[in-house]
Design a protein around this motif. Structure first.
Motif: not given
Ligand SMILES: Nc1ncnc2c1ncn2[C@@H]1O[C@H](COP(=O)(O)OP(=O)(O)O)[C@@H](O)[C@H]1O
Ligand SMILES: [Mg+2]
Lengths: 455, 250
Positions: B26-31, B39-40, B167-175, B201-203
């Protein structure tokens, strides 16, 4: 009356049944209707019942439907009951909004024909035939008489009554008219009723038809409706089929449209063991618009069969067929949609779509779109799909916390809404919306509630 | 909060996740970074409960309980959220109906009372402002006809509505253009708290300028091949993934 049927000669049995009961049939009807019987019977003898060899009924397992032992509606005394006992809800304005047919016969015998909204005549077919002979003779059986379907001929031979609606030139029916068909009897029963609807020039009317069974017996009904739309008339009919699964229904609707008329029919099939709906529409002059829609939500061993033929006989008409269905368990069915564009019918726009969702491996549907196009300047399209619920969409919803059952319902409902959304009367649309929702949730086992009047 | 031990996942007899380990508190941000095909998305989908993948080994504990046993909806109710790399279009299901059902299911699970129509709309309005999402989008069917950027913002909007724990964000930043990227980052940062955690999750390193990760992991060929602090992301940006691949193969 004979009780043992020769299985092989069901046609002969039905013809004899007619001959032996001719007096009874006549006396329960009226002379103008009676005058059509003899000819119809010969036609029936010629055509017989449709078999699986007949192209139009290729998939329909009519099988032994007609071989079962039935009482016949011409032989049945008037069932008397208090409508308020049967419908749980309070139906306001019974005399102006609602028409009741019980086992194919017009129920309100004190007031068999009545006038609403200044000149619109609604009521019993048998009564209208004698009271308005010119109108009757001009239209009755003028489309259905040309049929190649023995069931239609049989209806003309046997039918004693039904609903008559006459919307004279320029008149507007303000509230939709509701026709409730009730089947109720203490033994298995076969009934055949006959409707005639005449929408004159520039008139406008909407009709809702609800089919219900109110006793647990087997029922078989074979009904014919003829609809005539004069120039620039608007007519819409929404039919809700909600009989129990021990019942079978064959319903034939004939539509003839004149210049720039607009006819809309929508058939919503919820319950019923065997349902066959035929719609034939002839766009007989320029600029007509026709919308023929259907929605079927079936499960268990229900069989649903929609057969539609839109005949573009004249140029510049627009037609649109949309049939959608969700089939669960071992439900099966068939869709046949024909667009016929005659040589002369240039500038035709004709569209057809049939989309199906099968919820199990055992559910089945045959979808057969057919285009017969003899003109060259036309826009036609047809599309037919059979699939499952979208697994990606299901997972997406579930990943947001929506339970699987709810997610499936949302998807099915979204699928069905395309048909419901086209119903032109908002309160009716909301009612049907609610019914469909209940049906999908499995909460509609036997609905006695009228769509229009109660909740 | 989340413990993944030696996780192995296959699809159609092809092993995609090949012994994956991760612990998120709890409290952490992992990239999680890594080249295409490493396999992400498979990992993210398995955590959310997609059943087309087969777990062949290992285990996943979420708040001490076996996560893989639970249905996707159960996971969501317990606070797991997946922002899809490719959000799904659902014609005919309105955003409002979809979200109202989801929010009320969640409230039911938490023992809260159902939101009234007006309270729900009010909540929607507030969250919409937060993610600067075009207000007409919520009148439409779920993701139907949304642009790529709108779909991504809609994921963040849903996250804001559901207030997940993990929350698991799968390449929400791409594009995304720079403004949309800021919105996405903002959405994640607003939710940040001692009780919550995220896996981003990011590229590209780009997003990590806005969301400062506590840990960066590199996924390659179904395994974490390197872990570090936020500097690792900068290094990857500069040198690409080639050296990681070479290192992993030797
Ligand atoms: N549905 C699937 N069917 C077959 N192979 C798949 C499927 N989904 C992913 N894969 C394969 O799994 C591997 C990892 O894919 P993915 O998890 O999408 O990687 P990433 O998100 O890191 O780009 C790829 O080789 C991909 O081809
Ligand atoms: Mg991916």
């Amino acid at each position: 009356m004979s009780t043992v049927k020769e299985k092989k000669d069901i046609k002969g049995y039905l013809a004899d049944l007619f001959q032996n009961n001719r007096d009874l049939i006549d006396s329960g009807s009226s002379p103008p209707l009676n005058r059509h019987r003899e000819k119809a019977l010969s036609l029936f003898r010629k055509l017989g019942l449709p078999s699986r060899k007949s192209e139009n009924y290729r998939y329909a397992p009519l099988g032994d439907l007609f071989e079962k032992e039935f009482a016949h509606s011409f032989n049945v005394k008037k069932v008397s009951f208090n409508i308020h006992d049967i419908f749980k809800c309070d139906i306001p304005d019974l005399d102006t909004n609602l028409i009741l047919l019980v086992n194919g016969k017009y129920y309100n015998s004190e007031n068999p024909l009545r006038e609403i909204d200044g000149g619109i005549v609604v009521g019993s077919m048998a009564k209208a035939a004698t009271e308005m002979p010119e109108i009757f003779e001009k239209y009755y059986n003028s489309m259905a008489g040309d049929t190649g379907d023995g069931l239609v001929a049989m209806n003309t031979a046997f039918a004693q009554d039904g609903v008559f609606i006459y919307i004279p030139k320029g008149s507007v029916l303000k509230k939709p008219l509701q026709v409730v068909n009730i089947m109720i009897h203490e033994t298995d029963l076969m009934a055949q009723h006959r409707n005639l609807i005449i929408a004159e020039e520039n008139s406008s009317a909407r009709v809702v038809v609800c089919d219900h069974t109110l006793s647990a017996n087997s029922f078989l009904s074979n009904n014919v409706t003829e609809i005539f739309a004069a120039p620039r008339a608007y007519f819409s009919m929404c039919k809700i089929q909600n009989e129990h699964n021990g019942s079978a229904q064959v319903s034939h609707t004939f539509v003839k449209q004149q210049r720039e008329s607009n006819v809309f029919t929508n058939t919503i099939s919820l319950h019923g063991g065997f349902i066959r709906n035929n719609v034939f529409a002839r766009l007989d002059d320029e600029g007509c618009e026709n919308h023929t829609l259907g929605l079927y939500l079936t499960d268990k061993k229900q069989y649903i069969d929609n057969y539609v033929k839109i005949d573009h006989a004249q140029p510049g008409c627009h037609s649109n067929q949309l049939f959608k269905g969700v089939l669960d368990d071992q439900a099966s069915g068939s869709f046949n949609g024909i667009i016929l564009v005659r040589e002369n019918a240039q500038k035709t726009n004709a569209y057809q779509a049939n989309n199906n969702i099968l919820l199990t491996d055992d559910a089945r549907i045959n979808s057969r779109p057919q285009l017969e196009i003899y003109a060259d300047d036309v826009k036609c399209s047809h599309g037919s799909t059979v699939g499952q619920l979208d697994q990606n969409a299901l997972f997406y919803m579930r990943s947001r916390g929506i339970p699987e059952r709810e997610a499936r319902l949302l998807l099915m409902y979204a699928f069905a809404y395309e048909v419901i959304g086209r119903i032109d009367v908002k309160p009716l649309r909301n009612r049907i919306d609610d019914l469909v929702n209940k049906r999908l949730r499995g909460e509609l086992s036997r609905c006695n509630n009228c769509v229009m009047s109660c909740g | 909060m989340l413990k993944i031990k030696d996780l192995r996942v296959s699809i159609e007899d092809k092993e995609i996740i090949k012994g994956f380990n991760l612990e998120v508190n709890a409290g952490e941000v992992h990239a999680i970074m890594g080249p295409n095909g490493s396999g992400k998305s498979t990992l993210a989908a398995v955590l959310a409960g997609r059943d087309m993948f087969r777990v062949t080994g290992g285990k996943v504990l979420y708040n001490g309980e076996d996560l893989l046993e639970k249905s996707p909806e159960q996971r969501a109710k317990e606070g797991l959220f997946l922002g899809f790399q490719y959000p799904i279009e659902i014609p005919g299901v309105s955003m409002v109906n979809f979200l109202k059902t989801a929010v009320n299911e969640l409230r039911k699970y938490r023992g809260q009372k159902q939101l009234s129509a007006t309270d729900f709309l009010k909540m929607m309005r507030e969250k919409k402002e937060l993610v600067e999402i075009d207000s007409t989008l919520t009148n439409r069917s779920v993701n139907e006809g949304f642009s790529g950027g709108e779909k991504k913002k809609n994921e963040i909007f849903q996250m804001a509505m559901l207030e997940p724990k993990l929350s698991i964000l799968d390449e929400t930043d791409s594009g995304l253009d720079i403004d949309a990227l800021r919105v996405v980052a903002n959405g994640v940062n607003k939710l940040k708290s001692k009780e919550r955690a995220s896996i981003v999750i990011t590229h590209y390193q780009r997003l990590l300028d806005y969301i400062i990760p506590d840990f960066v992991h590199v996924l390659y060929d179904g395994r974490i091949v390197k872990s570090g602090g936020k500097d690792l992301a900068l290094l990857l940006e500069e040198k690409g993934y080639e050296w990681i691949k070479e290192e992993a193969e030797t």
